[in-house]
Design a protein around this motif. Sequence first.
Motif, short mmCIF file in Angstrom:
data_model
loop_
_atom_site.label_atom_id
_atom_site.label_comp_id
_atom_site.label_asym_id
_atom_site.label_seq_id
_atom_site.Cartn_x
_atom_site.Cartn_y
_atom_site.Cartn_z
N GLY A 326 0.79 -1.22 0.00
CA GLY A 326 0.00 0.00 0.00
C GLY A 326 0.82 1.27 0.00
N VAL A 327 2.14 1.16 0.00
CA VAL A 327 3.03 2.32 -0.06
C VAL A 327 3.82 2.24 -1.37
CG1 VAL A 327 4.93 3.56 1.03
CG2 VAL A 327 3.21 2.40 2.44
N ALA A 328 3.67 3.26 -2.21
CA ALA A 328 4.33 3.26 -3.51
C ALA A 328 5.84 3.11 -3.36
CB ALA A 328 4.02 4.55 -4.26
N ASP A 329 6.43 2.44 -4.35
CA ASP A 329 7.86 2.16 -4.29
C ASP A 329 8.71 3.41 -4.08
OD1 ASP A 329 7.23 -0.45 -4.68
OD2 ASP A 329 8.05 -0.62 -6.70
N TYR A 330 8.31 4.53 -4.73
CA TYR A 330 9.15 5.71 -4.64
C TYR A 330 9.09 6.33 -3.23
CZ TYR A 330 5.28 9.13 -4.95
OH TYR A 330 4.17 9.90 -4.73
N LEU A 331 8.14 5.91 -2.41
CA LEU A 331 8.05 6.37 -1.03
C LEU A 331 8.42 5.28 -0.03
CD1 LEU A 331 4.64 8.30 -1.20
CD2 LEU A 331 6.92 9.31 -1.20
N ASP A 332 8.55 4.07 -0.53
CA ASP A 332 8.72 2.90 0.32
C ASP A 332 10.19 2.72 0.73
OD1 ASP A 332 8.51 0.47 1.62
OD2 ASP A 332 7.13 -0.36 0.15
N LYS A 333 10.46 2.85 2.03
CA LYS A 333 11.82 2.67 2.53
C LYS A 333 12.13 1.20 2.78
CE LYS A 333 12.15 7.28 4.58
NZ LYS A 333 12.36 8.07 5.81
N CYS A 334 11.11 0.37 2.68
CA CYS A 334 11.30 -1.08 2.85
C CYS A 334 10.55 -1.76 1.70
CB CYS A 334 10.77 -1.54 4.20
SG CYS A 334 11.51 -0.70 5.62
N PRO A 335 11.12 -1.68 0.48
CA PRO A 335 10.37 -2.09 -0.72
C PRO A 335 10.15 -3.59 -0.88
CG PRO A 335 12.61 -1.50 -1.30
CD PRO A 335 12.45 -1.16 0.13
N ASN A 336 10.75 -4.41 -0.04
CA ASN A 336 10.63 -5.86 -0.20
C ASN A 336 9.89 -6.51 0.96
OD1 ASN A 336 12.15 -5.93 -2.68
ND2 ASN A 336 13.97 -5.56 -1.44
N THR A 337 8.98 -5.78 1.54
CA THR A 337 8.19 -6.32 2.66
C THR A 337 7.37 -7.51 2.18
OG1 THR A 337 8.02 -4.10 3.59
CG2 THR A 337 6.47 -5.75 4.39
N PRO A 338 7.38 -8.61 2.92
CA PRO A 338 6.59 -9.78 2.52
C PRO A 338 5.10 -9.45 2.41
CG PRO A 338 8.17 -10.37 4.23
CD PRO A 338 8.20 -8.88 4.12
N ALA A 339 4.43 -10.16 1.55
CA ALA A 339 3.01 -9.92 1.31
C ALA A 339 2.20 -10.09 2.60
CB ALA A 339 2.49 -10.87 0.24
N GLY A 340 1.23 -9.20 2.78
CA GLY A 340 0.33 -9.30 3.92
C GLY A 340 0.82 -8.67 5.20
N VAL A 341 2.06 -8.23 5.21
CA VAL A 341 2.61 -7.64 6.43
C VAL A 341 2.14 -6.19 6.56
CG1 VAL A 341 4.73 -6.93 7.59
CG2 VAL A 341 4.62 -9.14 6.44
N LYS A 342 1.66 -5.83 7.74
CA LYS A 342 1.24 -4.47 7.97
C LYS A 342 2.46 -3.56 8.07
CE LYS A 342 -3.08 -5.61 10.36
NZ LYS A 342 -3.87 -5.45 11.61
N VAL A 343 2.31 -2.38 7.45
CA VAL A 343 3.45 -1.46 7.40
C VAL A 343 3.04 -0.08 7.89
CG1 VAL A 343 4.52 -2.68 5.48
CG2 VAL A 343 2.95 -0.80 5.01
N ASP A 344 4.06 0.77 8.13
CA ASP A 344 3.81 2.15 8.52
C ASP A 344 3.79 3.05 7.29
OD1 ASP A 344 6.46 2.45 7.76
OD2 ASP A 344 7.22 2.48 9.82
N ALA A 345 3.77 4.34 7.51
CA ALA A 345 3.69 5.29 6.39
C ALA A 345 4.88 5.22 5.47
CB ALA A 345 3.52 6.71 6.93
N ASN A 346 6.00 4.73 5.95
CA ASN A 346 7.20 4.61 5.12
C ASN A 346 7.30 3.26 4.42
OD1 ASN A 346 8.27 7.18 5.81
ND2 ASN A 346 8.94 6.37 7.78
N GLY A 347 6.28 2.44 4.59
CA GLY A 347 6.30 1.13 3.94
C GLY A 347 7.10 0.08 4.68
N CYS A 348 7.51 0.38 5.90
CA CYS A 348 8.28 -0.58 6.70
C CYS A 348 7.35 -1.33 7.66
CB CYS A 348 9.37 0.14 7.48
SG CYS A 348 10.67 0.82 6.39
N PRO A 349 7.67 -2.59 7.91
CA PRO A 349 6.83 -3.40 8.80
C PRO A 349 6.67 -2.73 10.17
CG PRO A 349 8.38 -4.80 7.62
CD PRO A 349 8.77 -3.39 7.33
N LEU A 350 5.47 -2.85 10.72
CA LEU A 350 5.20 -2.27 12.03
C LEU A 350 6.06 -2.95 13.10
CD1 LEU A 350 1.31 -1.93 11.93
CD2 LEU A 350 3.00 -0.11 11.68
N ASP A 351 6.46 -2.14 14.07
CA ASP A 351 7.22 -2.65 15.22
C ASP A 351 6.65 -1.94 16.44
OD1 ASP A 351 9.03 -3.60 17.03
OD2 ASP A 351 10.72 -2.40 16.30
#
Length: 551
Positions: A326-351
């Motif tokens: 759900g975060v476009a590649d050009y904004l995604d700081k973690c572009p290879n997040t596995p499918a289905g993983v919830k992410v934050d606004a930067n596209g990185c998995p939630l912690d």
Amino acid sequence: MKHLLFKTALLSGAAVLAAAPRSQAQNSDRKWGVSGYATTLQYRGDLGSSFWNAHNLTYGGGLTLSRYVTKGIDINLSANQSTLRYPGESGTFTNTGVSATSGRRFYANISTFGLGFKFKLNNGWALKEDAVIQPYILLQPGYAYIYTTRYANNSNANSNASNYGSFDGQAALGLTFRITPGFSMFAQAGQHFLDRDDDRLDGVSNSGTIFWDKYDRYMQFSAGLTANFGKAKDTDGDGVPDRKDKCPDTPAGVKVDEVGCPLDTDGDGVADYLDKCPDVKGLAALQGCPDSDGDGVADADDKCPNTPAGVKVDASGCPLDADGDGVADYLDKCPNTPAGVKVDANGCPLDRDGDGVPDYEDRCPDRAGPASNKGCPEIKAETKKILQEATKYINFDFNKATLKPTSYSKLEQMVQIMNEYPDYSLSIAGHTDSKGADDYNLRLSYERAASARAYMLSKGIPADRIEARGYGETKPIADNAKAAGQALNRRVDFDPYLTGETNAAEVKYGAAPTISEVKAEGKKLPGKKTTGTGAPRSRKAPVKKAPAKRK
């Protein structure tokens, strides 16, 4: 006297002129032209000259059928009927330098037929073929049929009327004025020369030797209209002749402009019939549709019409999101997040607990812990020691699975540890020494582990967090040949492990079904229930031998 032949030709030509279509001016496309015109004649000959004298003019008319040959030449077939008299009706005799017999006069009807050659100056060299003003030169040999009435005032003149034919040659200059694509006007002035050996027009023979004196001649001034017709070659059938068609292979039915090219209403270089957006300027690559953000997807199909320049997009015009988070590649700081993983606004998995282990890998997402322990808090060293030494303080009645009261305080301590570490489960594994029958020992180990588990469950620990297994005499930690070793082998182990991981006892000792698993399969524990005071006989002992020593 009027000539029947000329009348017939005149009427036929008028009918053709009336029926001529309103089409293009005569050219290589519309090669036939019909002209109707009015004329007046002015005499010069043996009697004198009325050239350029407009006093008492007579009039006539004619028809011309013309055929386009090249840009520079037309051929004409002409018929003209006019009257000619000299001098005028007033009786004034004019002489402009040529000697004439005083008092002579004549009146003539002249019908001429000629095959002319028109040399056009609008041939593309000096003027364009469709120029408004089109000058030309006409050379026209032909035939003249003349009916003349002469009035004589001396004995040398013929005073009777005569009909005769003669060679007729005309040289003329003219101007054509293009009015519409289908019609034009023209004005022409030229001289006719009659056969010099046939000097009957004015009834006077002249023996002069100069060229101009040997011929009876007259000027003809003409003005009229021309209509042109014919079918132009139009290979693609778009209504524009091939000669002007800059797009000669236009598909059938496509609307074209004046040069035969498909209409392009919005001027974007994409013809309307191919343009999906004919009223808005667009790109050829997008079938004439605009692309406001320049991402290669037409605005009409672009679900993200304001994508920043240079950003890669998918077929819908939205920025690529390779990992689908759900975060476009050009904004995604973690572009290879596995499918289905919830992410934050930067596209990185939630912690959620901020321990550096993303929630999808964190066994304890709400409690911080190191990555080495899968994001869960590590059990403190002193706590581990308590668990390791707990086996020393858990005691049972002889040969039974009944807990002794001295065991309760240690079990309470372990309940407290389980509450302190809610992300962990506890494995309880029962063991015996080698004395007695195998089945008996195995059952006893299961029931003693189950007793410890039941106590902790009674204190509120969830059942799915504690597993009990029995290994009987199969996993000794000391030598069963000695009493000290047997004492060490009679034990109940307490091993914590992260919930969801492999049971700690199974890791240490190998597979053994839990009591829950045994019951789920509908099986019974091996051996006899360990509730009596006696012990089963040893496998090697005689049938009546005394029971084994205390377990």
